[in-house]
Design an enzyme around this catalytic site. Structure first.
Site, PDB file in Angstrom:
ATOM      1  N   HIS A 284       0.857  -1.210   0.000  1.00 46.33           N
ATOM      2  CA  HIS A 284       0.000   0.000   0.000  1.00 46.33           C
ATOM      3  C   HIS A 284       0.890   1.256   0.000  1.00 46.33           C
ATOM      4  O   HIS A 284       0.900   2.040   0.947  1.00 46.33           O
ATOM      5  CB  HIS A 284      -0.853  -0.078   1.265  1.00 46.33           C
TER       6      HIS A 284
ATOM      7  N   GLU B 231      -0.809   1.507  -5.292  1.00 45.28           N
ATOM      8  CA  GLU B 231      -0.617   0.278  -4.522  1.00 45.28           C
ATOM      9  C   GLU B 231      -0.610  -0.947  -5.430  1.00 45.28           C
ATOM     10  O   GLU B 231      -1.475  -1.093  -6.282  1.00 45.28           O
ATOM     11  CB  GLU B 231      -1.749   0.153  -3.489  1.00 45.28           C
TER      12      GLU B 231
HETATM   13  O1  TA6 Z   1      -6.113   1.691  -0.311  1.00 41.99           O
HETATM   14  C1  TA6 Z   1      -6.982   2.729  -0.076  1.00 41.99           C
HETATM   15  C2  TA6 Z   1      -7.605   2.535   1.291  1.00 41.99           C
HETATM   16  O2  TA6 Z   1      -8.176   1.264   1.398  1.00 41.99           O
HETATM   17  C3  TA6 Z   1      -8.615   3.664   1.531  1.00 41.99           C
HETATM   18  O3  TA6 Z   1      -9.930   3.242   1.437  1.00 41.99           O
HETATM   19  C4  TA6 Z   1      -8.195   4.292   2.839  1.00 41.99           C
HETATM   20  O4  TA6 Z   1      -9.028   4.066   3.876  1.00 41.99           O
HETATM   21  C5  TA6 Z   1      -6.764   3.805   2.986  1.00 41.99           C
HETATM   22  O5  TA6 Z   1      -6.625   2.617   2.312  1.00 41.99           O
HETATM   23  C6  TA6 Z   1      -6.140   3.776   4.358  1.00 41.99           C
HETATM   24  O6  TA6 Z   1      -6.601   2.725   5.142  1.00 41.99           O
HETATM   25  P1  TA6 Z   1      -6.118   2.591   6.645  1.00 41.99           P
HETATM   26  O7  TA6 Z   1      -6.769   1.349   7.191  1.00 41.99           O
HETATM   27  O8  TA6 Z   1      -4.626   2.479   6.609  1.00 41.99           O
HETATM   28  O9  TA6 Z   1      -6.565   3.840   7.345  1.00 41.99           O
END
Ligand code: TA6
Length: 293
Positions: free
Chosen positions: A168, A268
């Site tokens: 990510h 990602e």
């Molecule tokens: O990859 C994008 C995502 O899934 C968003 O929806 C956003 O919430 C982000 O990741 C961050 O997630 P986290 O659980 O690290 O706050």
């Protein structure tokens, strides 16, 4: 002082090799890498690459290539905001915790080596009473991170299961208004529920929140910024997620500064719509990150 400089200048608790030292940031042990080609840091919790900065991209003059929130918590069991969180064995909120438990647990340093080209570090996590509390399966997951003038991350999963996963990655940028992201393809799953969704397809620019799973991405994505281009080469992936929280969402996230959404974008490398289906065998996917001028 930025969190990155705090980590780089922190008191060493253990010298692991010529280029790798361990430091303690609040509750978390962190490996600090200082090599002629780059500087980097990896938290053992989550095998989380916190930042990587090739020497040619001096921090004083450039946005960090991998972005790390100055409001990140370094607490046991709390996910870190920025760098490369490893989402495993699920992506998103299909179960709890969000993006899987692997980023909230401490991994084991299993190997490290260094040469003139850079440093290679491997960390692993396997099933334990702590993981069984979240998920019933036996598994071993290993990440190998190669840090030099480029940054390569390979994630190998062994077990008998079907999982989703993501690297990510948070990329540092000069300004969210000034960048384009290419190589995403045209097909995507929209993750936002609101009205007035972003309409742009193909070359992405950003003027509102974006949260999309691109399901037929190219192997190479580019983040084109004002003074540099970041090349992102994915392999054995099925999807690329692009996320920018924009103004309101950033304000709702405790470990993000309100204005910080301007200085990062997530691109990602993922296995989501084609999960990793393992039958007591090993499956790998990964990413290579390079800075072009
Ligand atoms: O990859 C994008 C995502 O899934 C968003 O929806 C956003 O919430 C982000 O990741 C961050 O997630 P986290 O659980 O690290 O706050």
């Amino acid at each position: 002082m930025s969190i990155i400089n705090t980590i780089l200048n922190h008191t060493v608790t253990e010298k692991i090799s010529q280029c790798i030292n361990k430091v303690q940031i609040d509750e978390l042990p962190v490996l600090v890498i200082k090599h002629p080609t780059c500087q980097a840091a990896i938290a053992l919790q989550g095998a989380h690459l916190l930042f990587w900065q090739p020497t040619a991209q001096e921090l004083a003059n450039n946005a960090p290539v991998l972005w790390l929130s100055d409001k990140s918590q370094f607490k046991s069991g709390v996910a870190i905001r920025g760098g490369v969180p490893i989402c495993w064995p699920w992506f998103g909120t299909v179960s709890s915790p969000s993006h899987g438990f692997a980023r909230n647990l401490e991994w084991t340093l299993t190997a490290h080596k260094e040469s003139e080209q850079g440093v290679e570090i491997s960390l692993s996590l396997q099933d334990s009473p702590a993981t069984k509390a979240y998920w019933p399966h036996a598994f071993k997951v290993e990440v190998t991170i190669k840090l030099g003038t480029t940054c390569e991350i390979n994630l190998s999963s062994f077990g008998d299961y079907s999982i989703t996963s993501a690297l990510h990655t948070y990329f540092g940028i000069s300004d969210i208004d000034a960048i384009t992201v290419t190589g995403l393809g045209n097909d995507y799953i929209e993750r936002l529920a609101q009205e007035n969704l972003p309409k742009i397809v193909g070359e992405m620019t950003f003027d509102q929140e974006v949260d999309r799973i691109y399901t037929h991405p190219e192997d190479v994505a580019y983040i084109k910024d004002q003074n540099r281009t970041i090349k992102i080469t994915h392999y054995n992936h099925s999807d690329v997620v692009t996320w920018s929280p924009w103004i309101d969402r950033a304000k709702s996230i405790a470990d993000l500064d309100d204005e910080s959404y301007k200085t990062f974008v997530c691109v990602e490398t993922c296995r989501i719509h084609q999960p990793i289906v393992a039958k007591n065998d090993t499956h790998s996917y990964g990413v290579k990150i390079e800075v072009l001028d």
